[in-house]
Design a protein around this motif. Structure first.
Motif, short mmCIF file in Angstrom:
data_model
loop_
_atom_site.label_atom_id
_atom_site.label_comp_id
_atom_site.label_asym_id
_atom_site.label_seq_id
_atom_site.Cartn_x
_atom_site.Cartn_y
_atom_site.Cartn_z
N GLU A 130 5.36 14.58 -11.18
CA GLU A 130 5.63 14.81 -12.60
C GLU A 130 4.68 15.83 -13.19
OE1 GLU A 130 5.44 10.95 -14.40
OE2 GLU A 130 7.60 10.60 -14.16
N ALA A 131 3.48 15.95 -12.62
CA ALA A 131 2.50 16.93 -13.09
C ALA A 131 2.64 18.26 -12.34
CB ALA A 131 1.08 16.38 -12.93
N ASN A 132 3.81 18.49 -11.72
CA ASN A 132 4.07 19.74 -10.99
C ASN A 132 3.06 19.99 -9.87
OD1 ASN A 132 6.37 20.48 -12.53
ND2 ASN A 132 5.05 21.24 -14.16
N GLY A 133 2.65 18.91 -9.21
CA GLY A 133 1.76 19.05 -8.06
C GLY A 133 0.30 19.24 -8.40
N ARG A 134 -0.06 19.21 -9.69
CA ARG A 134 -1.46 19.43 -10.07
C ARG A 134 -2.33 18.22 -9.80
NH1 ARG A 134 -2.30 20.26 -15.63
NH2 ARG A 134 -0.50 18.94 -15.97
N GLY A 135 -1.74 17.04 -9.78
CA GLY A 135 -2.52 15.83 -9.57
C GLY A 135 -2.01 14.72 -10.47
N ALA A 136 -2.88 13.76 -10.78
CA ALA A 136 -2.49 12.64 -11.64
C ALA A 136 -3.71 12.20 -12.45
CB ALA A 136 -1.95 11.48 -10.82
N GLY A 138 -12.79 5.06 -21.52
CA GLY A 138 -13.37 6.29 -21.00
C GLY A 138 -12.40 7.44 -21.00
N PRO A 139 -12.88 8.65 -20.72
CA PRO A 139 -12.03 9.84 -20.72
C PRO A 139 -10.99 9.80 -19.61
CG PRO A 139 -14.18 10.37 -19.79
CD PRO A 139 -14.28 8.98 -20.36
N ASP A 140 -9.85 10.42 -19.88
CA ASP A 140 -8.79 10.52 -18.88
C ASP A 140 -8.99 11.80 -18.09
OD1 ASP A 140 -6.61 9.71 -17.54
OD2 ASP A 140 -5.16 10.02 -19.14
N VAL A 141 -9.07 11.69 -16.79
CA VAL A 141 -9.39 12.84 -15.93
C VAL A 141 -8.22 13.11 -14.99
CG1 VAL A 141 -11.01 13.77 -14.23
CG2 VAL A 141 -11.82 12.22 -16.02
N LEU A 142 -7.84 14.37 -14.88
CA LEU A 142 -6.78 14.76 -13.95
C LEU A 142 -7.37 14.97 -12.58
CD1 LEU A 142 -3.81 15.59 -13.52
CD2 LEU A 142 -4.51 17.94 -14.00
N ARG A 197 0.83 -1.21 0.00
CA ARG A 197 0.00 0.00 0.00
C ARG A 197 0.86 1.26 0.00
NH1 ARG A 197 -3.44 -3.38 4.12
NH2 ARG A 197 -5.10 -4.15 2.73
N LEU A 198 1.94 1.24 0.76
CA LEU A 198 2.86 2.38 0.73
C LEU A 198 3.47 2.54 -0.66
CD1 LEU A 198 4.78 2.08 4.13
CD2 LEU A 198 3.23 3.91 3.42
N ALA A 199 3.78 1.44 -1.31
CA ALA A 199 4.33 1.50 -2.66
C ALA A 199 3.33 2.11 -3.64
CB ALA A 199 4.75 0.11 -3.13
N ALA A 200 2.04 1.79 -3.45
CA ALA A 200 1.00 2.36 -4.31
C ALA A 200 0.92 3.88 -4.12
CB ALA A 200 -0.34 1.72 -3.99
N LEU A 201 0.98 4.32 -2.86
CA LEU A 201 0.96 5.76 -2.59
C LEU A 201 2.20 6.44 -3.15
CD1 LEU A 201 -0.35 5.82 1.10
CD2 LEU A 201 -1.61 6.43 -0.97
N THR A 202 3.35 5.79 -3.02
CA THR A 202 4.59 6.37 -3.53
C THR A 202 4.55 6.53 -5.05
OG1 THR A 202 5.83 5.34 -1.72
CG2 THR A 202 7.09 6.09 -3.62
N ALA A 203 4.02 5.51 -5.74
CA ALA A 203 3.94 5.58 -7.20
C ALA A 203 3.03 6.72 -7.64
CB ALA A 203 3.43 4.24 -7.75
N THR A 204 1.91 6.90 -6.94
CA THR A 204 0.99 7.98 -7.29
C THR A 204 1.60 9.34 -6.95
OG1 THR A 204 -0.88 6.52 -6.87
CG2 THR A 204 -1.35 8.86 -7.01
N ASP A 205 2.32 9.41 -5.84
CA ASP A 205 3.03 10.64 -5.50
C ASP A 205 3.99 11.03 -6.62
OD1 ASP A 205 2.14 11.79 -3.14
OD2 ASP A 205 3.17 10.34 -1.90
N HIS A 206 4.63 10.04 -7.22
CA HIS A 206 5.56 10.30 -8.31
C HIS A 206 4.81 10.88 -9.52
CE1 HIS A 206 9.10 9.94 -10.80
NE2 HIS A 206 8.44 9.21 -11.68
N LEU A 207 3.62 10.35 -9.79
CA LEU A 207 2.81 10.89 -10.88
C LEU A 207 2.41 12.32 -10.60
CD1 LEU A 207 0.44 7.85 -11.64
CD2 LEU A 207 2.41 8.61 -12.98
N VAL A 208 2.03 12.62 -9.36
CA VAL A 208 1.66 13.98 -8.97
C VAL A 208 2.85 14.91 -9.12
CG1 VAL A 208 0.89 15.43 -7.06
CG2 VAL A 208 -0.18 13.20 -7.42
N ALA A 230 -6.35 11.70 -6.14
CA ALA A 230 -5.50 10.73 -6.83
C ALA A 230 -4.97 9.67 -5.88
CB ALA A 230 -4.35 11.45 -7.53
N LEU A 231 -4.53 10.09 -4.70
CA LEU A 231 -4.00 9.13 -3.73
C LEU A 231 -5.08 8.16 -3.24
CD1 LEU A 231 -1.72 11.52 -1.63
CD2 LEU A 231 -0.98 9.74 -3.22
N THR A 232 -6.27 8.70 -3.01
CA THR A 232 -7.36 7.83 -2.57
C THR A 232 -7.74 6.83 -3.65
OG1 THR A 232 -8.25 9.59 -1.14
CG2 THR A 232 -9.74 7.79 -1.72
N PHE A 233 -7.83 7.32 -4.88
CA PHE A 233 -8.18 6.43 -5.99
C PHE A 233 -7.11 5.36 -6.19
CE2 PHE A 233 -7.88 5.66 -10.68
CZ PHE A 233 -9.00 4.84 -10.77
#
Length: 344
Positions: free
Chosen positions: A194-200, A222-226, A181-192, A232-235
């Motif tokens: 890369e998007a300059n803190g806007r989200g993922a 389906g459409p890609d949503v930021l 679970r920590l690895a999942a959060l870390t991976a999403t944090d990395h995506l955030v 993002a972390l919850t999802f």
């Protein structure tokens, strides 16, 4: 498509101006040389214009030259262009030609007006230049702060993972669940990050969490949503629980099983569908573990919810998230083109 081109054009202009500002320090020798080039270009344009129309304004080309010089070079070079422009116009483009004698009262008024307007242009352009420079400095500082925070967060997570590994070495199942679970959060944090803190984007989160299966076992539609960072972390956590459960007991636990993951937007609502097929027979569990409790409660903080059906053909999970205002401007359809408003 026009909106995309307009955004790209604006970004290209901003980048070009930024590079020029870095190459031409204000009130430096280069900036004065740049002012002389602008004055010479304006003079040549006026000469060409006078050959086409003798009644053309003798100073019209010098206004943008003054503004552009002030924008990049500062007040001093802009004043130089103003003086050169006024003297050149009085000498070459006003009667009597090639003389500083001004017989007409209107010519004197024109020069005074040019000097006054040039002063306003200089002050306004220089103020804008200073403001743009300050904004650039603040943006660089913000990016450095984000990078530093991200670096510290990675170090803290690595420390937490090390502590968990040691403290729970006698409980490998619990240890591995927490670390995954920590690895999942870390991976999403990395995506955030890369998007300059806007989200993922939801598609990126899905591909990250379902990496080994996406190419052949998972269909994403389906459409890609930021999603904003918290969403993002919850999802990511929810998707991680679904994938983990499916890999243990559901469709992803057998060779031919597949998962259909689809996204749908209606106004400010994001609907997420997870459907498993061709897996082993499933039934509702007698007790709820952490994953099921997370699935049922996590989206309530965003005004959403989760509906799970344990059908014989596989788990069907329907999730809803109420998106914050403005999310519709960060959607991409199946064809890769932006969606300017939430739509199905």
């Amino acid at each position: 498509m026009q909106g995309i081109d307009g955004a790209k054009l604006t970004a290209a202009i901003d980048a070009a101006l930024s590079r020029l500002r870095g190459y031409i320090p204000p009130n430096s020798l280069r900036s004065y040389l740049f002012g002389l080039i602008c004055a010479a270009a304006a003079g040549l344009f006026e000469f060409w214009l006078k050959r086409l129309d003798q009644d053309a304004s003798p100073l019209i080309a010098y206004y943008p030259a003054v503004a552009f010089t002030a924008l990049l070079g500062g007040i001093g070079p802009a004043i130089l262009v103003t003086v050169i422009g006024g003297m050149t116009a009085a000498w070459a483009f006003m009667p009597l030609a090639y003389s500083f004698a001004l017989d007409r009262y209107g010519d004197k008024v024109t020069l005074v007006t040019f000097a006054f307007v040039s002063m306003l242009l200089t002050l306004g352009a220089d103020h804008f230049r200073r403001l743009a420079k300050r904004l650039e400095d603040e943006e660089q500082l913000r990016q450095l702060a984000v990078q530093e925070l991200a670096h510290r967060l990675k170090n803290k997570i690595a420390t937490i993972q090390a502590i968990i590994s040691v403290q729970l070495r006698d409980q490998p199942q619990v240890r591995d669940d927490i670390l995954s679970r920590l690895a999942a959060l870390t991976a999403t944090d990395h995506l955030v990050e890369e998007a300059n803190g806007r989200g993922a984007f939801v598609h990126d989160i899905a591909k990250t969490e379902l990496g080994p299966y996406v190419a052949s076992r998972v269909v994403i539609q389906g459409p890609d949503v930021l999603l904003p960072p918290k969403y993002a972390l919850t999802f990511a956590l929810l998707l991680h629980e679904l994938a983990t459960n499916s890999a243990k007991y559901g469709s992803l636990s057998v060779p031919n099983g597949i998962v259909l993951l689809n996204f749908r937007t209606t106004e400010a609502l994001l609907e997420i569908g997870w459907q498993e097929k061709d897996g082993p027979l499933v039934s509702a569990p007698k007790r709820q573990g952490f994953g099921l409790r997370l699935l049922s409660r996590a989206l309530a903080q965003f005004g959403g919810g989760t509906d799970m059906l344990f059908e014989p053909s596989g788990l069907v999970c329907k999730m809803t998230i109420h998106l914050p205002a403005g999310t519709g401007s960060h959607m991409v359809g199946d064809d890769g083109k932006p969606i300017t408003a939430a739509a199905t």
